[in-house]
Design an enzyme around this catalytic site. Sequence first.
Site, PDB file in Angstrom:
ATOM      1  N   ASP A   1       0.886  -1.060   0.037  1.00  0.00           N
ATOM      2  CA  ASP A   1      -0.196   0.030  -0.024  1.00  0.00           C
ATOM      3  C   ASP A   1       0.904   1.179   0.076  1.00  0.00           C
ATOM      4  OD1 ASP A   1       0.870  -0.559   2.567  1.00  0.00           O
ATOM      5  OD2 ASP A   1      -1.061  -0.878   3.145  1.00  0.00           O
TER       6      ASP A   1
ATOM      7  N   ASN B   1      -8.221  -3.005  14.185  1.00  0.00           N
ATOM      8  CA  ASN B   1      -9.576  -3.389  13.583  1.00  0.00           C
ATOM      9  C   ASN B   1      -9.590  -4.374  12.791  1.00  0.00           C
ATOM     10  OD1 ASN B   1      -8.455  -2.435  11.202  1.00  0.00           O
ATOM     11  ND2 ASN B   1      -9.858  -0.301  11.176  1.00  0.00           N
TER      12      ASN B   1
ATOM     13  N   HIS C   1      -7.658  -4.837  10.074  1.00  0.00           N
ATOM     14  CA  HIS C   1      -7.511  -4.702   8.438  1.00  0.00           C
ATOM     15  C   HIS C   1      -6.009  -5.286   8.134  1.00  0.00           C
ATOM     16  CE1 HIS C   1      -5.230  -0.521   9.927  1.00  0.00           C
ATOM     17  NE2 HIS C   1      -4.115  -1.406   9.359  1.00  0.00           N
TER      18      HIS C   1
HETATM   19  C1  F6R Z   1       1.062  -1.424   6.318  1.00  0.00           C
HETATM   20  C2  F6R Z   1      -0.225  -2.108   6.232  1.00  0.00           C
HETATM   21  C3  F6R Z   1      -0.865  -2.020   7.499  1.00  0.00           C
HETATM   22  C4  F6R Z   1      -0.159  -2.462   8.738  1.00  0.00           C
HETATM   23  C5  F6R Z   1      -1.290  -2.432   9.864  1.00  0.00           C
HETATM   24  C6  F6R Z   1      -0.242  -2.863  11.092  1.00  0.00           C
HETATM   25  O1  F6R Z   1       1.806  -1.817   4.837  1.00  0.00           O
HETATM   26  O2  F6R Z   1      -0.430  -2.697   5.328  1.00  0.00           O
HETATM   27  O3  F6R Z   1      -2.001  -2.876   7.308  1.00  0.00           O
HETATM   28  O4  F6R Z   1       0.355  -3.843   8.587  1.00  0.00           O
HETATM   29  O5  F6R Z   1      -1.920  -1.130  10.042  1.00  0.00           O
HETATM   30  O6  F6R Z   1       0.513  -1.794  11.687  1.00  0.00           O
HETATM   31  P1  F6R Z   1       1.517  -1.640  12.664  1.00  0.00           P
HETATM   32  O7  F6R Z   1       2.639  -2.670  12.452  1.00  0.00           O
HETATM   33  O8  F6R Z   1       2.335  -0.207  12.699  1.00  0.00           O
HETATM   34  O9  F6R Z   1       0.976  -1.872  14.048  1.00  0.00           O
END
Ligand code: F6R
Length: 241
Positions: free
Chosen positions: A67, A136, A138
Amino acid sequence: MRIYKMKNYEEMSRKAAIIIAAQLTLKPDSVLGLATGSTPVGAYRRLAEMHAEGGLDFSRAATINLDEYRGLAPDDRQSYRYFMQVNLFDHINIGGGRTNVPNGLAEDAAKECHRYDGVIASFGGIDMQLLGIGQNGHIGFNEPGTAFKKDTHCVDLTESTIEANRRFFGPGEDVPKQAYTMGIGSIMGARRILLLVSGREKAGIIRESLLGPITPAVPASVLQLHGDVILVGDEPALSLI
Ligand code: F6R
């Protein structure tokens, strides 16, 4: 699903790097799907060390990131392209032409999504997709919703994700409200998935994702349908499963 419960963040990162290195050793021209965020930083650091100390070779590999924020230039310190350069690409032997991140500055969002799906297809899909998980549920920026979106798309980020991302931005800096993300179809199309999770605050969502119903309301729950998922987590994150 194979689950590795590691003592702490450092151990989780070490295990993740070993798994990625094994993938590269077995298939030097692997296509690696990569993620940003705080979770994989330790694994990237360890991979950079393995390259510097042991000659782990990335020269034939290619990478495709999940992303990118819409509206940020590649050299913007908050962009995911910048993050990848600083945390990994600048420290390993991978040519710029073989690293792929959505173009945050593309004028036409639909065209950019289509282009990115073409990139994924041109590499013949992804061998190993590294994932983190949002609180959440995602994955990438596939936010909870009413349907799984298959292909790359441009999303309006939820308030909770904007808030969670705020920690990376300075006071007064605007957190982007839109992002490009690979779709659930491309993620599920990866031949292997390496899911990393760290911290007590992720324990509830990892339990819900792995043991709850499969539903777009918890995007990571779709991983239950993938035949080759490796989950590496630290003890706090895996304390409820
Ligand atoms: C980042 C991504 C997000 C993160 C998620 C967790 O490229 O795709 O889905 O993996 O937001 O973020 P952290 O690791 O900062 O808790």
